[in-house]
Scaffold this active site. Sequence first.
Site, mmCIF file in Angstrom:
data_model
loop_
_atom_site.group_PDB
_atom_site.id
_atom_site.type_symbol
_atom_site.label_atom_id
_atom_site.label_comp_id
_atom_site.label_asym_id
_atom_site.label_seq_id
_atom_site.Cartn_x
_atom_site.Cartn_y
_atom_site.Cartn_z
ATOM 1 N N TYR A 61 0.812 -1.226 0.000
ATOM 2 C CA TYR A 61 0.000 0.000 0.000
ATOM 3 C C TYR A 61 0.837 1.264 0.000
ATOM 4 O O TYR A 61 0.407 2.292 -0.525
ATOM 5 C CB TYR A 61 -1.031 0.017 1.132
ATOM 6 C CG TYR A 61 -0.486 -0.217 2.516
ATOM 7 C CD1 TYR A 61 0.137 0.791 3.231
ATOM 8 C CD2 TYR A 61 -0.620 -1.464 3.111
ATOM 9 C CE1 TYR A 61 0.636 0.564 4.503
ATOM 10 C CE2 TYR A 61 -0.127 -1.694 4.380
ATOM 11 C CZ TYR A 61 0.498 -0.676 5.077
ATOM 12 O OH TYR A 61 0.986 -0.903 6.333
ATOM 13 N N LYS A 106 -14.305 15.689 -4.301
ATOM 14 C CA LYS A 106 -13.782 17.008 -4.644
ATOM 15 C C LYS A 106 -14.406 18.018 -3.671
ATOM 16 O O LYS A 106 -15.468 18.584 -3.932
ATOM 17 C CB LYS A 106 -14.116 17.355 -6.103
ATOM 18 C CG LYS A 106 -13.423 18.605 -6.605
ATOM 19 C CD LYS A 106 -13.734 18.823 -8.086
ATOM 20 C CE LYS A 106 -13.179 20.139 -8.563
ATOM 21 N NZ LYS A 106 -13.621 20.463 -9.919
#
Length: 124
Positions: A61, A106
């Site tokens: 990861y 966003k």
Amino acid sequence: SFTLNNVNQDIIFIKQLTVNTTIGIHDWEKAIKQKVVFDIEVYSDIKKAVGSDFINDTVDYKLLTDNIIEFVQNSNFNLIETLAEKVASIVLQDKHALRVKLSLFKPKAVVVAQNVGVTIERNK
């Protein structure tokens, strides 16, 4: 966990990965960097890694995160949908990744909402 082709699938996750990038359809957005935030779930069979305790037997990861950050920082897209699809493709390049669920947020794109975004799921 669920099964795909009778393989156990565990989830390796990256939560709230925050990157600055050029994203948006407006001229002013093309001139600045904006923050985007990812939640990523990578479906994988971790059984081999559990037995070996060796990073090469699972999704790394840290390496995956580094690759995503590098790509996103240098990208320039109009739509979050396009960026989400490209990042999902990067995840699925990992040989241990069988499936990905990715949410891309966003923040502040809509003033009256805390977040807007998209969630996609893709299989290898």
